[in-house]
Design a protein around this motif. Structure first.
Motif, short mmCIF file in Angstrom:
data_model
loop_
_atom_site.label_atom_id
_atom_site.label_comp_id
_atom_site.label_asym_id
_atom_site.label_seq_id
_atom_site.Cartn_x
_atom_site.Cartn_y
_atom_site.Cartn_z
N ILE A 213 78.91 61.45 60.58
CA ILE A 213 77.47 61.65 60.68
C ILE A 213 76.77 60.49 59.96
O ILE A 213 77.07 60.22 58.79
CB ILE A 213 77.03 62.99 60.04
N THR A 214 75.89 59.82 60.65
CA THR A 214 75.09 58.75 60.05
C THR A 214 73.66 59.25 59.88
O THR A 214 73.01 59.62 60.85
CB THR A 214 75.10 57.49 60.93
N LEU A 215 73.20 59.28 58.64
CA LEU A 215 71.87 59.76 58.32
C LEU A 215 70.92 58.59 58.07
O LEU A 215 71.36 57.45 57.81
CB LEU A 215 71.92 60.64 57.07
N PRO A 216 69.62 58.84 58.12
CA PRO A 216 68.66 57.78 57.76
C PRO A 216 68.87 57.33 56.32
O PRO A 216 69.34 58.09 55.47
CB PRO A 216 67.30 58.48 57.92
N THR A 217 68.54 56.10 56.05
CA THR A 217 68.68 55.54 54.71
C THR A 217 67.38 54.88 54.27
O THR A 217 66.67 54.29 55.08
CB THR A 217 69.81 54.48 54.65
N ARG A 218 67.10 54.99 52.98
CA ARG A 218 65.98 54.25 52.40
C ARG A 218 66.49 53.19 51.44
O ARG A 218 65.77 52.25 51.10
CB ARG A 218 65.03 55.21 51.68
N VAL A 219 67.73 53.36 50.99
CA VAL A 219 68.35 52.40 50.09
C VAL A 219 69.74 52.07 50.62
O VAL A 219 70.53 52.97 50.93
CB VAL A 219 68.47 52.95 48.65
N ARG A 220 70.02 50.79 50.74
CA ARG A 220 71.34 50.33 51.18
C ARG A 220 71.93 49.43 50.11
O ARG A 220 71.22 48.61 49.53
CB ARG A 220 71.24 49.58 52.52
N VAL A 221 73.22 49.57 49.88
CA VAL A 221 73.88 48.80 48.81
C VAL A 221 75.19 48.23 49.35
O VAL A 221 75.69 48.65 50.39
CB VAL A 221 74.15 49.67 47.57
N GLY A 222 75.74 47.28 48.59
CA GLY A 222 77.00 46.67 48.97
C GLY A 222 78.07 46.77 47.91
O GLY A 222 79.13 46.17 48.06
N GLY A 223 77.80 47.55 46.85
CA GLY A 223 78.77 47.67 45.77
C GLY A 223 78.94 49.12 45.35
O GLY A 223 78.01 49.93 45.45
N ALA A 224 80.15 49.45 44.87
CA ALA A 224 80.46 50.83 44.52
C ALA A 224 79.62 51.34 43.35
O ALA A 224 79.19 52.50 43.35
CB ALA A 224 81.95 50.96 44.20
N ASP A 225 79.38 50.52 42.35
CA ASP A 225 78.58 50.95 41.21
C ASP A 225 77.13 51.20 41.62
O ASP A 225 76.50 52.17 41.17
CB ASP A 225 78.65 49.93 40.07
N SER A 226 76.59 50.32 42.46
CA SER A 226 75.22 50.52 42.95
C SER A 226 75.13 51.77 43.81
O SER A 226 74.11 52.47 43.79
CB SER A 226 74.77 49.29 43.75
#
Length: 295
Positions: A213-226
């Motif tokens: 399931i892909t939900l809408p996003t307001r924040v996208r990140v590229g790192g596990a800690d973020s």
């Protein structure tokens, strides 16, 4: 410099695509590295490397010689280990995600270093998939399904995963009871995978099958800690290994969601290039890690 040492120099140059990086790896002056290759080329009567302003690449003859060098060096190291009964020694370069290293590798590492006191570990970390050969890394510990066909893999573990969100998020959006309810007003924190170059969907085991399931996003990140930080800030739902989330569940900073519909567990593998015969120190690490990290 004898022939085998010159071969080791040549192999490192091919793998690093650089005289300078090879010299740094081997702790040798750059002039010594250059002279070793010139001596090899003179002895063989062929050009082994093409040099440009940007990188160094093997010629066709160099590629063939590189393969022969790998086998000869591995055979020599095996012979020396068998007859001298000396523990593996020297530098061992490992790449793995920093959080995985802190939770799985470092707590058990004293045992390995006690068994092999002459091995020097160099552990690098990152969220991106690197080219192991080009980066001069002996092996990598990776989480998830492997996509590199030129890598040999040994399975270390299967990591249970969980779905989570912050209490503030749950107060605002509600607590879903089944995956279907996610599609009515819920958000996820977008995690962009360097392996596939796209956002990872949320994954649920439901009625004997796996549902994405892909939900809408307001924040996208590229790192596990973020990714974890964005969830605790209330930006959406995430999925991550339980070993990363359990602390935050116990402190109340995150809530466990949809426990009856868990994601598939993630495999953990140690990988190394198919074209490179493992050194005794690399084989020692792989054998130890396979036993020590299996759970």
């Amino acid at each position: 410099m004898d022939r085998f040492d010159a071969m080791r120099v040549f192999v490192r140059i091919v793998e690093r695509r650089s005289f300078t990086r090879a010299a740094d790896d081997l702790n040798l002056p750059r002039a010594t590295v250059t002279d070793a290759v010139k001596a090899l080329e003179s002895r063989l009567g062929v050009r082994l490397l093409q040099r440009t302003t940007r990188q160094v690449a093997p010629t066709l003859e160099g590629e063939a010689f590189y393969g022969r060098c790998l086998r000869l060096i591995a055979d020599l190291e095996d012979a020396e280990s068998a007859f001298t009964n000396v523990n593996p020694k020297g530098p061992l370069r490992i790449e793995m995600h920093g959080t995985l290293a802190r939770h799985l590798l470092f707590p058990r590492l004293p045992e390995f270093l006690s068994m092999y006191p002459d091995i020097e570990l160099d552990v690098s970390e990152g969220d991106r998939y690197i080219d192991i050969v080009r980066e001069g890394v002996d092996c990598a510990v990776r989480v998830g399904e492997l996509r590199d066909s030129d890598l040999i893999a040994r399975r270390l573990a299967m990591l249970p995963e969980a779905t989570a969100a912050s209490p503030g998020y749950c107060e605002l959006h509600g607590i879903p009871r089944v995956p279907d309810e996610l599609e009515s007003g819920h958000l996820m924190v977008g995690f962009k995978s360097t392996a596939i170059g796209a956002l990872l969907p949320l994954e649920f085991q439901q009625k004997g099958r796996v549902r994405n399931i892909t939900l809408p996003t307001r924040v996208r990140v590229g790192g596990a800690d973020s990714y974890l930080g964005a969830a605790m800030a209330g930006f959406g739902i995430i999925q991550a290994p339980r070993y990363r989330l359990d602390h935050y569940f116990s402190t109340g900073q995150l809530r466990l969601l949809l426990e009856g519909f868990p994601p598939l567990p993630s495999p953990v593998n140690v990988v190394y290039p198919r074209t490179r015969l493992p050194s005794p120190r690399l084989r020692a690490f792989i054998d130890w890690a396979t036993e020590a990290l299996a759970f």
